[in-house]
Design an enzyme around this catalytic site. Structure first.
Site, short mmCIF file in Angstrom:
data_model
loop_
_atom_site.label_atom_id
_atom_site.label_comp_id
_atom_site.label_asym_id
_atom_site.label_seq_id
_atom_site.Cartn_x
_atom_site.Cartn_y
_atom_site.Cartn_z
N ARG A 167 0.81 -1.22 0.00
CA ARG A 167 0.00 0.00 0.00
C ARG A 167 0.85 1.28 0.00
O ARG A 167 0.43 2.32 0.50
CB ARG A 167 -0.93 0.04 1.23
CG ARG A 167 -1.99 -1.03 1.28
CD ARG A 167 -3.00 -0.92 0.15
NE ARG A 167 -4.18 -1.75 0.39
CZ ARG A 167 -4.27 -3.05 0.14
NH1 ARG A 167 -3.23 -3.70 -0.38
NH2 ARG A 167 -5.38 -3.71 0.39
N SER A 238 -10.93 -0.82 3.40
CA SER A 238 -10.11 -0.91 4.61
C SER A 238 -9.72 0.49 5.05
O SER A 238 -9.14 1.24 4.27
CB SER A 238 -8.82 -1.68 4.34
OG SER A 238 -9.10 -2.98 3.93
N GLU A 334 -5.06 3.77 6.05
CA GLU A 334 -4.75 3.60 4.64
C GLU A 334 -5.42 4.75 3.87
O GLU A 334 -4.95 5.19 2.83
CB GLU A 334 -5.30 2.26 4.15
CG GLU A 334 -5.04 2.00 2.69
CD GLU A 334 -5.71 0.76 2.12
OE1 GLU A 334 -5.99 -0.20 2.86
OE2 GLU A 334 -5.97 0.77 0.92
N1 EPU Z 1 -10.75 -10.68 10.69
C1 EPU Z 1 -11.47 -10.80 11.84
N2 EPU Z 1 -12.46 -9.89 12.10
C2 EPU Z 1 -12.74 -8.89 11.24
C3 EPU Z 1 -11.99 -8.75 10.05
C4 EPU Z 1 -10.99 -9.67 9.79
O1 EPU Z 1 -11.22 -11.70 12.65
O2 EPU Z 1 -13.66 -8.12 11.54
C5 EPU Z 1 -9.72 -11.69 10.36
C6 EPU Z 1 -10.23 -12.61 9.26
O3 EPU Z 1 -10.95 -13.68 9.76
C7 EPU Z 1 -8.94 -13.05 8.61
C8 EPU Z 1 -8.03 -11.85 8.76
O4 EPU Z 1 -8.58 -11.07 9.83
O5 EPU Z 1 -8.38 -14.13 9.30
C9 EPU Z 1 -7.89 -11.03 7.49
O6 EPU Z 1 -9.16 -10.58 7.07
P1 EPU Z 1 -9.51 -10.38 5.50
O7 EPU Z 1 -9.15 -11.60 4.73
O8 EPU Z 1 -10.91 -9.89 5.42
O9 EPU Z 1 -8.50 -9.30 4.98
P2 EPU Z 1 -7.87 -8.00 5.63
O10 EPU Z 1 -6.45 -8.27 5.94
O11 EPU Z 1 -8.74 -7.48 6.70
C10 EPU Z 1 -6.95 -7.11 3.35
C11 EPU Z 1 -6.98 -5.84 2.54
C12 EPU Z 1 -8.29 -5.72 1.79
C13 EPU Z 1 -8.43 -6.92 0.89
C14 EPU Z 1 -8.40 -8.19 1.76
C15 EPU Z 1 -8.43 -9.44 0.93
C16 EPU Z 1 -5.58 -4.24 3.69
C17 EPU Z 1 -5.54 -2.98 4.48
N3 EPU Z 1 -6.79 -4.68 3.39
O12 EPU Z 1 -7.93 -6.99 4.37
O13 EPU Z 1 -8.21 -4.55 0.97
O14 EPU Z 1 -9.65 -6.87 0.15
O15 EPU Z 1 -7.16 -8.22 2.50
O16 EPU Z 1 -7.23 -9.60 0.27
O17 EPU Z 1 -4.53 -4.78 3.36
C18 EPU Z 1 -8.72 -2.21 0.95
O18 EPU Z 1 -7.51 -2.01 0.91
O19 EPU Z 1 -9.56 -1.27 0.94
C19 EPU Z 1 -9.21 -3.58 1.03
C20 EPU Z 1 -10.50 -3.88 1.15
#
Ligand code: EPU
Length: 338
Positions: A167, A238, A334
């Site tokens: 990012r 995010s 972000e």
């Molecule tokens: N999780 C929780 N509770 C929550 C949210 C997440 O326990 O409320 C846990 C999930 O169960 C999982 C882990 O956290 O084990 C990661 O969650 P998720 O796969 O939803 O992805 P993220 O790391 O929260 C990132 C990106 C997203 C992207 C997703 C999928 C960033 C800041 N965000 O989110 O990007 O869609 O991975 O690849 O890196 C964005 O940048 O706007 C965005 C949506």
């Protein structure tokens, strides 16, 4: 063409749904038009702040913008070069990112499909290094075309010079405000290679034939199930970046929270999902007045209707405080505060 507006509402230009105005809003459809706008500003000695926006899906306005907002309406998707393995495609900064992904899928070009349904425009993809489901746009970008704000010179910047990281890019840091991106060249593969081992993507695809279209649809379904639609509820995806921490801190936390999810970064660092930490702090689904934390993905802050930028910022600060108190980790937005 150049389109100029004054006292212009930015409501359709920010997915948080902030009802703020810009003193001036200028849209252009070609590189020459952009150069002309910049030349004229220099000649007139304009000193008001300049803000370049894309789809407004990563912006949070604290109030009216007392300056000029520039928006690229430069379109076009052109194949520049092709060999048996790959195709190099130059795309105008004002193209909608997901329309480009759809174009890639329709032409059987591999590499962009995991980035389906990310809001925003092509120019911003190269600033933000958008990423999802194990893919990052930096791995597709070969060159960025931009105009130097100080001289109107058109430059071509190789991806290797853009300092891409999670990012991050040079356009958000050392070169912030220096260049305006007018086009991005991406290299897409022509032979089938799929990356479906991130999260539950493979599971979502089970029982289906593995095609570009199937991956695109699976990514869409997963996103739709977790992320609020900005047309219905203001948000910027995010809100925070996932923090990268020292492995020693990670090991210590893992002892306390054995179920803590994580992504490997390198020998010394691990990335921890901020959404998981915010969730553990009890914020998921909670509201603070007109703003809140989304009930299906705690990394997303939402405008529950009529909220202002400072209300979102206050919620973000409260969330940051709680994550720091519980996990000892600083999380950073972000989203860009304006
Ligand atoms: N999780 C929780 N509770 C929550 C949210 C997440 O326990 O409320 C846990 C999930 O169960 C999982 C882990 O956290 O084990 C990661 O969650 P998720 O796969 O939803 O992805 P993220 O790391 O929260 C990132 C990106 C997203 C992207 C997703 C999928 C960033 C800041 N965000 O989110 O990007 O869609 O991975 O690849 O890196 C964005 O940048 O706007 C965005 C949506």
């Amino acid at each position: 063409m150049i389109y100029r507006y004054t006292d212009y509402s930015l409501l359709p230009h920010n997915t948080f749904g902030m009802d703020v105005k810009a003193d001036s809003f200028v849209e252009y459809t070609s590189v020459d038009d952009l150069c002309r706008i910049l030349d004229e500003r220099r000649q007139a000695g304009a000193s008001d702040p300049l803000l370049c926006i894309g789809g407004g899906s990563n912006l949070l306005f604290s109030g009216d913008f007392r300056g000029t907002v520039l928006h690229s309406a430069i379109r076009g998707i052109a194949v520049m070069r092709e060999d048996e393995h790959a195709v190099w495609v130059k795309v105008g900064a004002g193209e909608v990112w997901d329309d480009f992904v759809a174009h890639c899928v329709a032409h059987s070009w591999y590499g962009a499909e995991n980035l389906s349904a990310i809001p925003g425009e092509v120019g911003a993809s190269a600033v933000q290094n958008i990423g999802a489901y194990g893919a990052e746009v930096k791995d597709l970008i070969t060159e960025v075309e931009a105009v130097d704000v100080a001289t109107s010179e058109v430059v071509r910047i190789p991806a290797a010079d853009c300092r891409y990281a999670y990012r991050q890019s040079i356009f958000k840091n050392e070169w912030k405000g220096r260049f305006i991106i007018t086009a991005v060249t991406y290299r897409l593969g022509k032979t089938p290679v799929f990356h479906i081992d991130y999260g539950n993507l493979r599971e979502e695809l089970s029982g289906r034939e593995l095609t570009l279209q199937a991956v695109r649809e699976a990514v869409r379904r997963i996103r739709d199930s977790k992320l609020p639609d900005p047309r219905k509820q203001g948000n910027a995806g995010s809100f925070f970046m996932n923090p990268v921490v020292e492995r020693s801190l990670f090991e210590q936390l893992r002892g306390q929270y054995p179920s803590m999810p994580y992504y490997e970064v390198d020998a010394a660092h691990v990335k921890i999902p901020a959404g998981w930490m915010i969730d553990r702090c009890g914020w998921k689904g909670r509201s603070l007045g007109r703003v809140g934390v989304h009930d299906r993905q705690a990394l997303v802050l939402v405008n529950r209707g009529g909220a202002t930028g400072p209300e979102i910022m206050a919620l973000a600060a409260a969330v940051q405080r709680d994550v720091k108190a519980r996990f000892g980790i600083d999380i950073h937005p972000e989203v860009n505060y304006i």
